[in-house]
Design an enzyme around this catalytic site. Sequence first.
Site, short mmCIF file in Angstrom:
data_model
loop_
_atom_site.label_atom_id
_atom_site.label_comp_id
_atom_site.label_asym_id
_atom_site.label_seq_id
_atom_site.Cartn_x
_atom_site.Cartn_y
_atom_site.Cartn_z
N LYS A 29 23.32 -14.99 -15.60
CA LYS A 29 24.56 -15.64 -16.02
C LYS A 29 25.63 -15.47 -14.95
CE LYS A 29 27.78 -15.60 -20.01
NZ LYS A 29 28.05 -14.93 -21.31
N SER A 105 28.17 -17.85 -25.20
CA SER A 105 28.58 -18.41 -23.92
C SER A 105 27.50 -18.36 -22.84
CB SER A 105 29.82 -17.67 -23.42
OG SER A 105 29.52 -16.29 -23.19
N SER A 129 27.25 -13.91 -27.72
CA SER A 129 27.03 -14.83 -26.61
C SER A 129 25.64 -14.82 -26.00
CB SER A 129 28.06 -14.56 -25.50
OG SER A 129 29.33 -15.04 -25.88
#
Length: 416
Positions: A29, A105, A129
């Site tokens: 990420k 996210s 997330s």
Amino acid sequence: MSETDTADSWRALMPGESTPTMPGLVVVKDNIDVAGRRTTAGSGLLQHTAAATRDAAVVTRLRTGGFTIGPKANMHEFALGSTGVNPTFGTVLNPQAIGRIAGGSSSGTAAAVAGGISQLGLGTDTGGSVRVPASLTGTAGFRPTTGRYESAGVVPLSRSRDTVGTMATSVRGLVALDAALARTGRRDPRTVTERPAPDALRLGVPGEFFVEGLDLPTQTAWDWALGALREHGVTLVELDVHRLAATEAQLGSVVTCYEAAADLVPYLLQRTGVVDTRALTTGIASPDVRALLEERVVPGAPDAISTSAYANAMRLVERLRADYSATLETQSLTGLIFPTTPEVAAPIERLDKSEFHKMIRNTVPGSLAASPGVTVPIPMQELPVGFALDGRPGDDVGVLGAALTIESVLRDFAIA
């Protein structure tokens, strides 16, 4: 999916990068530092800043463990959303449900694993997330006990809730990543070596809150999964969790907004060299993220969280943690189970402002309680639905072991 759709979706989840699937390759990420690459946190505000000079601590651990670090993955801007809609780098598409959100996210990591770009991925989880996008894309996702994985080299958001988390095509992949990432001598340094028998599991089933307002696909999948567990001898215990729900509802985003003001804003000012916080928010492309920062986070925000409100919220967090542990311990439970999200992935064109809070409703209590939590896909569904398990803080090995069993039971039942 057409070749054009595939290319467009891959560019959205991995801007400027592509790679084939290979064992041991870990997608990262883009709020986690990888030496020699920019860390944008999904924001154009950081798109042209200097590349990271060193790896985040978790990346170093993976390299030491023999894993290959793959591409950086797109995300909801600053990890402040659950949809993966990103005006700067492109909205992340769901490989298992084109036209629908991938969740967030850690959107790009989930989509990369679900789409076959990699078998393993790193995300971060503050209120869900990792687990939310894993659920919506049909992958496995794990949030460890807060503090089990090191946080150095990760863009800060909420110091009391943030943790790096993992995603994989199966729980076995989560176990492999945990063995590399867990801090030796901290909390539970053991690794998972076997899965318990189904009849060794005692799982708490909430009678309200977590199972309220489920859409039809989720309700159908949830009922099917409970039937599969009962059929294989798992003990299911009905629970009253109204106190957990009441405590969580009082907290809202108080903790995250206060801690973001203390950590995220100074980080952004330092990275960008901007002095005026008004200029800082002007550079934020996502309307939802910009509005949240302007209204509740940056200095002078009209609805900024006061120190006294934060202190009161943290007292409630301690109560929640005590209630969470007591709920599990008094009934000798392996963990609390629930649908990871109350609804399946929403169509991108029909998103509304309620989506964020709706998607993280079930994952927030465990993250506030600092508990380890895992989601595994419920098979045989047209749209992905996740099955979540939260455990006692520190019992990461127990949670992952139980997840191996649950995953196996659900797969076997689907085949039978």
